[in-house]
Scaffold this motif. Structure first.
Motif, PDB file in Angstrom:
ATOM      1  N   ASN A  13      -3.480  -4.841  -1.677  1.00 42.80           N
ATOM      2  CA  ASN A  13      -4.436  -4.604  -0.592  1.00 42.80           C
ATOM      3  C   ASN A  13      -5.273  -5.841  -0.261  1.00 42.80           C
ATOM      4  OD1 ASN A  13      -5.650  -4.238  -3.137  1.00 42.80           O
ATOM      5  ND2 ASN A  13      -7.300  -3.004  -2.275  1.00 42.80           N
ATOM      6  N   TYR A  14      -4.854  -6.987  -0.738  1.00 43.41           N
ATOM      7  CA  TYR A  14      -5.567  -8.239  -0.462  1.00 43.41           C
ATOM      8  C   TYR A  14      -4.619  -9.267   0.146  1.00 43.41           C
ATOM      9  CZ  TYR A  14      -9.645  -6.719  -3.101  1.00 43.41           C
ATOM     10  OH  TYR A  14     -10.754  -6.030  -3.522  1.00 43.41           O
ATOM     11  N   GLU A  15      -5.236 -10.278   0.762  1.00 43.10           N
ATOM     12  CA  GLU A  15      -4.495 -11.429   1.264  1.00 43.10           C
ATOM     13  C   GLU A  15      -4.756 -12.598   0.312  1.00 43.10           C
ATOM     14  OE1 GLU A  15      -2.453 -11.508   3.994  1.00 43.10           O
ATOM     15  OE2 GLU A  15      -2.820  -9.348   4.101  1.00 43.10           O
ATOM     16  N   ASP A  40      -3.476 -13.082 -10.094  1.00 42.00           N
ATOM     17  CA  ASP A  40      -4.889 -12.884  -9.814  1.00 42.00           C
ATOM     18  C   ASP A  40      -5.601 -12.337 -11.038  1.00 42.00           C
ATOM     19  OD1 ASP A  40      -7.040 -12.965  -7.712  1.00 42.00           O
ATOM     20  OD2 ASP A  40      -7.245 -10.921  -8.483  1.00 42.00           O
ATOM     21  N   ILE A  42      -0.766 -11.012  -6.427  1.00 37.08           N
ATOM     22  CA  ILE A  42      -2.090 -10.500  -6.068  1.00 37.08           C
ATOM     23  C   ILE A  42      -1.999  -9.010  -5.762  1.00 37.08           C
ATOM     24  CG2 ILE A  42      -2.848 -12.740  -5.185  1.00 37.08           C
ATOM     25  CD1 ILE A  42      -2.494 -11.567  -2.330  1.00 37.08           C
ATOM     26  N   GLU A  71       0.829  -1.200   0.000  1.00 40.08           N
ATOM     27  CA  GLU A  71       0.000   0.000   0.000  1.00 40.08           C
ATOM     28  C   GLU A  71       0.867   1.254   0.000  1.00 40.08           C
ATOM     29  OE1 GLU A  71      -2.585  -3.142   2.063  1.00 40.08           O
ATOM     30  OE2 GLU A  71      -0.480  -2.618   2.039  1.00 40.08           O
ATOM     31  N   ILE A 110      -8.036 -14.301  -4.559  1.00 43.32           N
ATOM     32  CA  ILE A 110      -8.329 -13.473  -3.389  1.00 43.32           C
ATOM     33  C   ILE A 110      -9.785 -13.621  -2.928  1.00 43.32           C
ATOM     34  CG2 ILE A 110      -6.513 -11.794  -3.730  1.00 43.32           C
ATOM     35  CD1 ILE A 110      -8.478 -10.000  -5.174  1.00 43.32           C
ATOM     36  N   TYR A 163      -4.214   0.758  -5.253  1.00 44.60           N
ATOM     37  CA  TYR A 163      -3.786  -0.497  -4.631  1.00 44.60           C
ATOM     38  C   TYR A 163      -4.076  -1.686  -5.540  1.00 44.60           C
ATOM     39  CZ  TYR A 163      -3.708   2.099  -0.158  1.00 44.60           C
ATOM     40  OH  TYR A 163      -3.446   2.987   0.850  1.00 44.60           O
ATOM     41  N   GLU A 164      -5.193  -1.617  -6.262  1.00 44.31           N
ATOM     42  CA  GLU A 164      -5.625  -2.751  -7.076  1.00 44.31           C
ATOM     43  C   GLU A 164      -4.731  -3.024  -8.279  1.00 44.31           C
ATOM     44  OE1 GLU A 164      -8.858  -1.332  -4.593  1.00 44.31           O
ATOM     45  OE2 GLU A 164      -7.663  -0.254  -6.059  1.00 44.31           O
ATOM     46  N   ASP A 204      -5.899 -16.080  -0.704  1.00 38.11           N
ATOM     47  CA  ASP A 204      -6.812 -17.098  -0.195  1.00 38.11           C
ATOM     48  C   ASP A 204      -6.103 -18.444  -0.388  1.00 38.11           C
ATOM     49  OD1 ASP A 204      -8.792 -19.201  -0.147  1.00 38.11           O
ATOM     50  OD2 ASP A 204     -10.346 -17.663  -0.370  1.00 38.11           O
ATOM     51  N   THR A 229      -7.941 -10.366 -11.448  1.00 42.42           N
ATOM     52  CA  THR A 229      -8.279  -8.935 -11.491  1.00 42.42           C
ATOM     53  C   THR A 229      -7.240  -8.134 -12.267  1.00 42.42           C
ATOM     54  OG1 THR A 229      -7.162  -8.485  -9.385  1.00 42.42           O
ATOM     55  CG2 THR A 229      -9.530  -9.019  -9.291  1.00 42.42           C
TER      56      THR A 229
END
Length: 155
Positions: free
Chosen positions: A66-68, A116, A63, A32, A155, A42-43, A70, A118
């Motif tokens: 701003n994510y962990e 990821d 990833i 971040e 994620i 962040y994305e 999964d 996204t």
């Protein structure tokens, strides 16, 4: 700027990219913080995580910062029953990179890599250039093709 292995590999493969440099704060290596310093959301800034699967061994996951990850999704997509993130002390011996400067490009060995899904929402994403203080900005499809990676829901 000293060229990193990741930058040399991108140039050798004639992949279009640019980069953003930022000042490193050893007390805050968070993704971040990096995103804020380079003026990106962040994305669109991706961190590189290394995990070990119970069946397939080491794998790499990219990833948004701003994510962990999964771990159940990561295990499934990588053909494992379970995966766990490696310890920070094991990162350099395995990859040649340090925390806060780990790139999916140019590791000591090419591990199965998953990005990821996204990432496909953006024309370009940021990933580490392999050192703290430099982020590479490139097309996610170019990254996928270079690494023979897969897009996946992580994620």
């Amino acid at each position: 700027m000293n060229k990193t292995n990741a930058i040399r590999i991108l140039e050798a493969h004639k992949i279009e990219f640019d980069f953003a440099e930022y000042e490193v704060d050893e007390n805050d290596l968070s993704g971040e913080s990096v995103a804020e310093k380079i003026g990106a959301s962040y994305e669109e800034v991706f961190k590189t995580l290394v995990a070990k699967g119970d069946k397939t061994g080491y794998c790499v996951f990219c990833i948004p910062v701003n994510y962990e990850l999964d771990l159940k999704k990561a295990a499934k997509v990588s053909g494992n029953k379970s995966v766990e993130l490696i310890k920070v002390k094991d990162l350099f011996p395995l990859t040649g990179y340090v925390r806060g400067g780990c790139s999916p490009i140019g590791m000591k060995k090419q591990y199965p890599t998953f990005i990821d899904e996204t990432s496909q929402l953006f024309d370009r994403i940021f990933i580490s250039a392999g050192v703290r203080g430099i982020q590479i900005h490139l097309n996610p499809n170019d990254l996928k093709n270079l690494l023979n990676a897969e897009f996946a829901d992580l994620i």
